[in-house]
Scaffold this motif. Structure first.
Motif, PDB file in Angstrom:
ATOM      1  N   SER A 115      35.482  67.177  19.919  1.00  0.00           N
ATOM      2  CA  SER A 115      35.240  68.312  18.433  1.00  0.00           C
ATOM      3  C   SER A 115      34.787  69.234  18.996  1.00  0.00           C
ATOM      4  CB  SER A 115      34.657  68.296  17.470  1.00  0.00           C
ATOM      5  OG  SER A 115      33.399  68.094  17.817  1.00  0.00           O
TER       6      SER A 115
ATOM      7  N   ASP B 176      42.693  66.400  11.686  1.00  0.00           N
ATOM      8  CA  ASP B 176      42.488  64.364  12.054  1.00  0.00           C
ATOM      9  C   ASP B 176      44.175  64.139  11.953  1.00  0.00           C
ATOM     10  OD1 ASP B 176      39.626  64.347  12.667  1.00  0.00           O
ATOM     11  OD2 ASP B 176      39.582  64.191  10.717  1.00  0.00           O
TER      12      ASP B 176
ATOM     13  N   VAL C 281      43.775  57.440  13.864  1.00  0.00           N
ATOM     14  CA  VAL C 281      43.886  58.955  13.283  1.00  0.00           C
ATOM     15  C   VAL C 281      42.812  59.264  13.987  1.00  0.00           C
ATOM     16  CG1 VAL C 281      43.157  60.347  11.276  1.00  0.00           C
ATOM     17  CG2 VAL C 281      44.230  58.312  11.047  1.00  0.00           C
ATOM     18  N   MET C 282      42.043  60.669  14.189  1.00  0.00           N
ATOM     19  CA  MET C 282      41.275  61.188  15.903  1.00  0.00           C
ATOM     20  C   MET C 282      41.433  62.737  15.384  1.00  0.00           C
ATOM     21  SD  MET C 282      42.107  59.677  19.545  1.00  0.00           S
ATOM     22  CE  MET C 282      41.648  58.159  18.480  1.00  0.00           C
ATOM     23  N   PRO C 283      40.955  63.453  15.911  1.00  0.00           N
ATOM     24  CA  PRO C 283      40.854  65.241  16.402  1.00  0.00           C
ATOM     25  C   PRO C 283      41.731  65.095  17.364  1.00  0.00           C
ATOM     26  CG  PRO C 283      38.768  64.517  16.354  1.00  0.00           C
ATOM     27  CD  PRO C 283      39.472  63.304  16.677  1.00  0.00           C
TER      28      PRO C 283
END
Length: 259
Positions: free
Chosen positions: A60, A88, A98-100
């Motif tokens: 992040s 995301d 699901v992730m950045p």
């Protein structure tokens, strides 16, 4: 070698632990290596330069903000910094977790022959260009704007500076790769070809192997773009203090030259 904390490209379950470790190591570094006194920055000094930092997959922007405190030069101390976070999204190499993520990645490790997600990269580039446009509209000279990024952020950095229609101050690529095919060269403007690139890559990187980094300079040479490539023995998929010192010197020199 003391290193900037490794920013994982996979193992999504460990993302929070990685960010916690990152914060801990940064604080430790600052306590042990920050100079006892830094040159004072005049309050009236206007922020005439801008550094945009793009994080790696699963990370992040806020987790990377302490990076700016590791630089002592007046040019970087007085610059405006921005640490945006990727949206995301499901990531193929992480089984759809699901992730950045700035764009989808199909496989890990990322090799020169790995599948390219050009559509996703170009969509992400548009968002980065909007950030750059905002700074220029606020009065910052394009040649005083630097885009830097690690891993996936490094690949996006490369794409963003190459496809921006104006000459920027420079692009700093850390452990990145070329995220598109050579056909993209036709879209690079003569002004963009003047933007210098600093490429740093660890020779012990198993996530984005050194071969992926080595493919960068020939690609850029084909496009007529100046690239300073630095290899770091025994460095894995992370950013070292030595790399950051080199970045500081590189940006400071370019800013002094543009003045």
């Amino acid at each position: 070698m003391s290193t900037f904390p490794q920013l994982a490209l996979f193992r999504p379950i460990a993302v929070l632990a990685v960010l916690f470790i990152a914060t801990t190591l940064i604080v430790s570094f600052l306590q042990s290596s920050s100079p006892s006194s830094s040159p004072p920055i005049e309050a009236a000094m206007s922020r005439k330069s801008f550094v945009l930092w793009l994080h790696g997959l699963g990370d992040s922007g806020p987790a990377n903000e302490p990076i700016r405190t590791l630089f002592a030069s007046p040019e970087l101390r007085s610059a405006r910094w921005s640490f945006p976070s990727a949206p995301d999204a499901p990531v193929s190499c992480n089984h759809g977790a699901v992730m950045p993520s700035w764009f989808d990645i199909h496989e890990i490790p990322v090799n020169p022959e790995s599948p390219k997600n050009e559509k996703g990269v170009l969509e992400a580039v548009q968002n980065v260009h909007a950030m750059i446009d905002k700074e220029i509209a606020a009065g910052i000279n394009p040649k005083n704007i630097f885009v830097c990024g690690f891993s996936q952020g490094g690949a996006l950095t490369l794409a963003s500076v190459l496809l921006y229609p104006k000459t920027l101050g420079g692009g700093g690529v850390f452990s990145g790769w070329v995220p598109f095919n050579s056909s993209i060269i036709e879209r690079i403007t003569p002004e963009a070809r003047k933007t210098p690139i600093l490429w740093s890559h660890g020779m012990a990187d198993s996530t984005v192997p050194f071969a992926a980094g080595q493919a960068g300079p020939p690609f850029l040479e084909q496009a007529g773009i100046k690239c300073e490539f630095k290899a770091y023995p025994n460095l894995g998929h992370s950013i070292s203090n030595e790399e950051l010192r080199s970045l500081e010197s590189w940006i400071s020199t370019l800013l002094q030259g543009s003045s």
